[in-house]
Design an enzyme around this catalytic site. Sequence first.
Site, PDB file in Angstrom:
ATOM      1  N   ARG A   1       0.835  -1.201   0.000  1.00 37.35           N
ATOM      2  CA  ARG A   1       0.000   0.000   0.000  1.00 37.35           C
ATOM      3  C   ARG A   1       0.869   1.251   0.000  1.00 37.35           C
ATOM      4  O   ARG A   1       1.916   1.291   0.647  1.00 37.35           O
ATOM      5  CB  ARG A   1      -0.911   0.012   1.228  1.00 37.35           C
ATOM      6  CG  ARG A   1      -1.876  -1.155   1.309  1.00 37.35           C
ATOM      7  CD  ARG A   1      -2.569  -1.174   2.659  1.00 37.35           C
ATOM      8  NE  ARG A   1      -3.422  -2.350   2.816  1.00 37.35           N
ATOM      9  CZ  ARG A   1      -3.999  -2.706   3.962  1.00 37.35           C
ATOM     10  NH1 ARG A   1      -3.801  -1.966   5.046  1.00 37.35           N
ATOM     11  NH2 ARG A   1      -4.753  -3.777   4.015  1.00 37.35           N
TER      12      ARG A   1
ATOM     13  N   ASP B   1       0.795   5.641   0.495  1.00 40.98           N
ATOM     14  CA  ASP B   1       0.047   6.701   1.159  1.00 40.98           C
ATOM     15  C   ASP B   1      -0.390   7.780   0.190  1.00 40.98           C
ATOM     16  O   ASP B   1       0.038   7.811  -0.980  1.00 40.98           O
ATOM     17  CB  ASP B   1       0.910   7.349   2.250  1.00 40.98           C
ATOM     18  CG  ASP B   1       1.291   6.372   3.348  1.00 40.98           C
ATOM     19  OD1 ASP B   1       0.539   5.402   3.566  1.00 40.98           O
ATOM     20  OD2 ASP B   1       2.340   6.582   3.982  1.00 40.98           O
TER      21      ASP B   1
ATOM     22  N   TYR C   1      11.766   1.178  -2.586  1.00 40.86           N
ATOM     23  CA  TYR C   1      11.266   2.544  -2.715  1.00 40.86           C
ATOM     24  C   TYR C   1      12.423   3.455  -3.100  1.00 40.86           C
ATOM     25  O   TYR C   1      13.580   3.182  -2.777  1.00 40.86           O
ATOM     26  CB  TYR C   1      10.685   3.045  -1.396  1.00 40.86           C
ATOM     27  CG  TYR C   1       9.334   2.490  -1.019  1.00 40.86           C
ATOM     28  CD1 TYR C   1       8.174   3.217  -1.285  1.00 40.86           C
ATOM     29  CD2 TYR C   1       9.211   1.261  -0.382  1.00 40.86           C
ATOM     30  CE1 TYR C   1       6.929   2.726  -0.927  1.00 40.86           C
ATOM     31  CE2 TYR C   1       7.969   0.760  -0.021  1.00 40.86           C
ATOM     32  CZ  TYR C   1       6.829   1.502  -0.302  1.00 40.86           C
ATOM     33  OH  TYR C   1       5.598   1.009   0.052  1.00 40.86           O
TER      34      TYR C   1
ATOM     35  N   ARG D   1       9.358   7.982   5.053  1.00 37.58           N
ATOM     36  CA  ARG D   1       9.257   9.429   5.216  1.00 37.58           C
ATOM     37  C   ARG D   1       9.823   9.880   6.567  1.00 37.58           C
ATOM     38  O   ARG D   1      10.400  10.965   6.671  1.00 37.58           O
ATOM     39  CB  ARG D   1       7.802   9.869   5.055  1.00 37.58           C
ATOM     40  CG  ARG D   1       7.295   9.720   3.625  1.00 37.58           C
ATOM     41  CD  ARG D   1       5.801   9.966   3.532  1.00 37.58           C
ATOM     42  NE  ARG D   1       5.444  11.287   4.027  1.00 37.58           N
ATOM     43  CZ  ARG D   1       4.185  11.658   4.287  1.00 37.58           C
ATOM     44  NH1 ARG D   1       3.188  10.803   4.110  1.00 37.58           N
ATOM     45  NH2 ARG D   1       3.939  12.880   4.722  1.00 37.58           N
TER      46      ARG D   1
END
Length: 276
Positions: free
Chosen positions: A49, A51, A109, A212
């Site tokens: 998932r 954000d 990522y 993050r």
Amino acid sequence: MRMALGVGYNGQGYNGWQSQVSGNTIQDKLEAALSRFATERVSTVCAGRTDTGVHGLMQVVHFDTPLDRLPASWVRGTNTFLPPDIAVQWAQAVPDSFHSRGSAIARRYAYVLLQSPVRPSVEAGRVGWVYHPLDGNAMRAAAEHLLGEHDFTSFRASACQAKSPVKTLRQIRITRRDGTQPPRAPCGPHDWSPCYWRFEFEGNAFLHHMIRNIMGCLIAIGQGKQPPEWMRSVRDALSRDAAAPTFSPDGLYFIGPSYDAAWGLPSHAAAYDWLP
């Protein structure tokens, strides 16, 4: 038949991946398009998932269908009904034992960051931004404290639903590109020349806001506000209050999951190629 799809998307205009009542999510748009093409309800399961505001280069999903259609038909047919900032990159039939999330052995990522005295314009929403110059060596030294298996509670959002905060980070790669031709030598921490930084993360899984929150700490260290050793103390504190504020989602991209080669799935899509 079980089908797997690779999906690329710009997350700026959406409330993340997971379906919501608003219908303004990547999953909602993809399932609506698939259902229109298949003329029946289609439900998907994703590899990871993302954000609100986070982009996907090759999200992988699977779904079950009684329809027997060519992979190219699933790509072109579904894309006909998708908005322009979401596109199926490839489709492939897979065994029933394949699971987009459960079969993944790693996830990757990338965070793309603009270091510049001037905020982004053309890249707005697609890159993060810092005004002050960064020290790459300090950030790389700090990243070493996160490699391996650790409890990442300090980098976990309060809304995280993961059963365990223990994850394994296999690689954090930090590179700098300044845009000159040919590229000039990397500069020191006090160089104010505009440039792009790319932070690449590979791990078995990630917590909600984990990258993050790590980015917030790396930038604080890169700007000299904290020493590299501070990252270890944040990690060991097991408290979100110990870490820096959560950084912007704008430059965060889900590169995609990795699977055993035996599944025969693509490891690359065209959506990769433009990313700095």
